[in-house]
Design a protein around this motif. Structure first.
Motif, short mmCIF file in Angstrom:
data_model
loop_
_atom_site.label_atom_id
_atom_site.label_comp_id
_atom_site.label_asym_id
_atom_site.label_seq_id
_atom_site.Cartn_x
_atom_site.Cartn_y
_atom_site.Cartn_z
N ASN A 35 44.86 27.32 -21.63
CA ASN A 35 43.48 26.84 -21.69
C ASN A 35 42.98 26.66 -23.12
O ASN A 35 41.85 26.19 -23.32
CB ASN A 35 42.56 27.82 -20.95
CG ASN A 35 42.91 27.92 -19.47
OD1 ASN A 35 43.09 26.91 -18.80
ND2 ASN A 35 43.01 29.15 -18.97
N SER A 36 43.78 27.03 -24.10
CA SER A 36 43.36 26.91 -25.50
C SER A 36 43.40 25.45 -25.94
O SER A 36 44.19 24.65 -25.43
CB SER A 36 44.28 27.74 -26.40
OG SER A 36 44.27 29.10 -26.02
N PRO A 37 42.55 25.09 -26.93
CA PRO A 37 42.60 23.73 -27.47
C PRO A 37 43.96 23.43 -28.09
O PRO A 37 44.67 24.34 -28.53
CB PRO A 37 41.49 23.74 -28.53
CG PRO A 37 40.60 24.88 -28.15
CD PRO A 37 41.48 25.90 -27.53
N VAL A 38 44.33 22.16 -28.13
CA VAL A 38 45.63 21.76 -28.68
C VAL A 38 45.76 22.21 -30.13
O VAL A 38 46.84 22.66 -30.55
CB VAL A 38 45.81 20.23 -28.56
CG1 VAL A 38 47.08 19.78 -29.28
CG2 VAL A 38 45.85 19.82 -27.11
N THR A 39 44.70 22.12 -30.89
CA THR A 39 44.78 22.53 -32.31
C THR A 39 45.13 24.00 -32.45
O THR A 39 45.92 24.38 -33.33
CB THR A 39 43.43 22.26 -33.01
OG1 THR A 39 42.37 22.87 -32.24
CG2 THR A 39 43.18 20.75 -33.11
N LEU B 31 50.42 23.31 -18.63
CA LEU B 31 49.36 22.54 -19.27
C LEU B 31 49.04 21.30 -18.45
O LEU B 31 49.85 20.84 -17.64
CB LEU B 31 49.80 22.10 -20.67
CG LEU B 31 50.15 23.19 -21.70
CD1 LEU B 31 50.54 22.55 -23.01
CD2 LEU B 31 48.99 24.15 -21.90
N THR B 32 47.87 20.74 -18.67
CA THR B 32 47.55 19.46 -18.07
C THR B 32 48.41 18.39 -18.74
O THR B 32 48.93 18.57 -19.85
CB THR B 32 46.08 19.10 -18.26
OG1 THR B 32 45.81 18.96 -19.67
CG2 THR B 32 45.17 20.18 -17.68
N GLU C 35 47.46 15.54 -19.96
CA GLU C 35 46.78 15.04 -21.16
C GLU C 35 47.03 15.95 -22.35
O GLU C 35 47.34 15.49 -23.46
CB GLU C 35 45.28 14.91 -20.88
CG GLU C 35 44.49 14.36 -22.07
CD GLU C 35 43.01 14.26 -21.76
OE1 GLU C 35 42.27 13.74 -22.62
OE2 GLU C 35 42.59 14.70 -20.67
N LYS C 36 46.93 17.26 -22.13
CA LYS C 36 47.14 18.20 -23.22
C LYS C 36 48.61 18.23 -23.64
O LYS C 36 48.92 18.34 -24.83
CB LYS C 36 46.68 19.60 -22.80
CG LYS C 36 46.72 20.65 -23.92
CD LYS C 36 46.17 21.99 -23.45
CE LYS C 36 44.68 21.93 -23.25
NZ LYS C 36 44.10 23.27 -22.95
N THR C 37 49.50 18.10 -22.68
CA THR C 37 50.93 18.08 -23.00
C THR C 37 51.28 16.88 -23.87
O THR C 37 52.01 17.00 -24.86
CB THR C 37 51.77 18.04 -21.71
OG1 THR C 37 51.48 19.19 -20.92
CG2 THR C 37 53.26 18.02 -22.03
N ALA D 8 49.34 15.29 -25.82
CA ALA D 8 48.75 15.46 -27.15
C ALA D 8 49.56 16.44 -27.99
O ALA D 8 49.61 16.33 -29.23
CB ALA D 8 47.31 15.96 -27.02
N LEU D 9 50.25 17.39 -27.33
CA LEU D 9 50.99 18.43 -28.05
C LEU D 9 52.40 17.98 -28.44
O LEU D 9 52.91 18.37 -29.50
CB LEU D 9 51.07 19.68 -27.17
CG LEU D 9 51.77 20.91 -27.74
CD1 LEU D 9 51.07 21.39 -29.01
CD2 LEU D 9 51.81 22.02 -26.71
#
Length: 522
Positions: free
Chosen positions: A161-165, A200-201, A203-205, A207-208
């Protein structure tokens, strides 16, 4: 189910294969499918797994014993189900006329899945996973699962749940401590757990992933089975085409092969075929007939209609996503073999030849209509090819000449579109039918005005091709005996798509189309 051991003095004499062969030949026990697991017949195979990691000598000895037992069953026709499978199978038509000799099966060996590398649950690579998932990886923990693990108080205060950054900073910290993204198989795990509990979702994956590659991750890293992250994304139904495009943009190799030769495109193809078979086997799809029937019932609640429509639309959306993913996985060589979206040159050839034979039916073979009197439908469906693909509600009990001849013109319209090397979509076929100068406009209008649709003709063509693909009769029918060359010679091959008629069905008519035949001609 047979679970017996031979006395030592009888082992190696062929008693086992002969006994199994007699059992399969027994008239009192008809069978359609037989399966065995020869690995479980070694008593020390499982016991050794409870005593820790086996030595190289123990592994070699176990493999030798497994191959020996596998060859014994191969003598009566058993084959390994797939690469690395524990199970071997036999169907009646593959059973040899007599038990094979040891020499005839001497080449048989069991393919095996390499033993995965175990990760130290307290090591730096496990700590790297804890940055993403919030918990370290234990020995008893499956990939992508947090089952049965307690949170380590020293684990970085990040999770899914943490932000990508924050995740990137946590990864950098773990890397500075000596962790390795590749050793942790982080890319594989991220793609495999997209959209799942504990993952992870998407979208987040997405981005990572690029940041992980910049930090040293290898986008084409292969696991023990030779699968890359692109293989995983290809067969993971929760991964959208965007995930595939992201990996390819990062440099993922679409031609990468696993230890059994599977490419990402093949992985996608196998997965989609399996899903389609599952839906069809258990009748989980919402067909057009089901929707029509529901709407025709005045007693049904509107909420149920809405739910059925939503499920139908969702299924269509999932199919479109799957097709887009498959097309993204095509290599440059595969793309050169394509005629149009999803249709290969070999599939086009199949469709062209099949429809050419259909339209060769002369008017003399059509039923005789006299003085405008309609004929009973039984007389028509016996003479007119494909009539069983017209729904009974449309065909009716009596057929007029205009409708019957209009049906034949619809089939010819499909052939004309295919002759032009184009995908026979309903819109194109309808345009071809209306513009065909050789077609009788009166028959065309009669067919269309009385409920006829070009979709029925497309359905019939695809059904005929599918039948020939399944029974392998296409080459026997269309390759002449005096010709050494196949009709496919010179045409590039895309094995995953060349015979996937179900894919063509969904692309042309939609995954929810109510297919024929609706009855069998007498």
């Amino acid at each position: 189910c047979v679970d017996r051991l031979l006395a030592k003095e009888h082992r190696g004499t062929g008693v086992g294969p002969r006994c199994v062969d007699r059992l399969l030949a027994w008239d009192g026990a008809p069978w359609t499918f037989a399966a065995i697991s020869p690995f479980t017949l070694n008593e020390d195979f499982h016991a050794r797994g409870m005593r820790g990691e086996p030595t190289a000598e123990q592994v070699a000895r176990t493999n030798e014993l497994n191959d020996k037992v596998s060859r014994a069953f191969a003598r009566v026709g058993f084959q390994q189900c797939k690469f690395g499978s524990e199970y071997w199978y036999l169907v009646p038509h593959n059973r040899p006329a007599q038990v094979l000799t040891k020499e005839q099966v001497a080449h048989v060996t069991a393919t095996r899945v390499p033993t995965p590398k175990r990760m130290d649950p307290h090591g730096v690579d496990s700590a790297l996973l804890a940055v993403i998932y919030g918990k370290p990886l234990g020995e008893d923990m499956e990939e992508g699962s947090n089952r049965g693990m307690d949170i380590d108080p020293n684990t970085p205060v990040t999770d899914i749940n943490s932000p990508v950054t924050d995740l990137i900073r946590g990864v950098q910290t773990a890397l500075a401590a000596g962790a390795s993204i590749d050793n942790a198989r982080l890319l594989h795990r991220l793609v495999a757990t997209v959209g799942t509990w504990g993952g992870l979702t998407e979208e987040k994956t997405m981005a990572l992933l690029p940041s992980l590659v910049r930090l040293g991750a290898s986008v084409d890293l292969a696991d023990e089975m030779g699968c890359t992250a692109l293989h995983i994304a290809a067969e993971n139904t929760t991964c959208s085409p965007a995930m595939v495009h992201t990996l390819i943009a990062m440099g993922a190799d679409r031609a990468a092969t696993s230890v059994d030769g599977t490419t990402p495109l093949r992985a996608w193809s196998d997965c989609t075929r399996s899903n389609r078979d599952f839906v069809r086997c258990f009748d989980l799809g919402v067909t057009a007939a089901a929707l029509g029937g529901a709407m025709a019932d005045p007693q049904i609640q509107f909420a149920r209609i809405d739910r059925m429509m939503q499920n139908h639309l969702l299924r269509c959306e999932q199919f479109d996503r799957s097709v887009e993913k498959g097309l993204a996985l095509l290599t440059d060589v595969d793309r050169a073999a394509m005629v149009e979206r999803g249709m290969t040159r070999r599939m086009l050839k199949r469709l062209q030849i099949t429809t050419e034979r259909m339209v060769d039916q002369d008017e003399d073979e059509m039923p005789r209509f006299e003085n405008g009197v309609p004929l009973p439908v039984d007389e028509v469906n016996y003479c007119v090819c494909g009539w069983e693909h017209i729904p009974l509600s449309v065909a009716g009990t009596h057929v007029h000449k205009g409708f019957a001849f209009g049906w034949m013109q619809a089939i010819r319209a499909v052939e004309l579109v295919l002759r032009g090397g184009r995908l026979p979509t309903p819109q194109r076929v309808l345009e071809s039918l209306l513009a065909d100068p050789t077609a009788d406009a009166r028959y065309t209008q009669s067919f269309l005005d009385n409920g006829g649709k070009v979709e029925f003709a497309i359905d019939f063509v695809l059904a005929r091709v599918l039948e020939q693909v399944k029974d392998g009769s296409f080459d026997n029918i269309y390759n002449r005996d005096d010709e050494e060359e196949s009709i496919f010679d010179g045409l590039p091959e895309v094995p995953e798509l060349d015979e996937d008629v179900d894919l063509m069905w969904g692309m042309l008519l939609g995954p929810g189309f109510n297919r024929g035949p609706f009855y069998r001609p007498r």
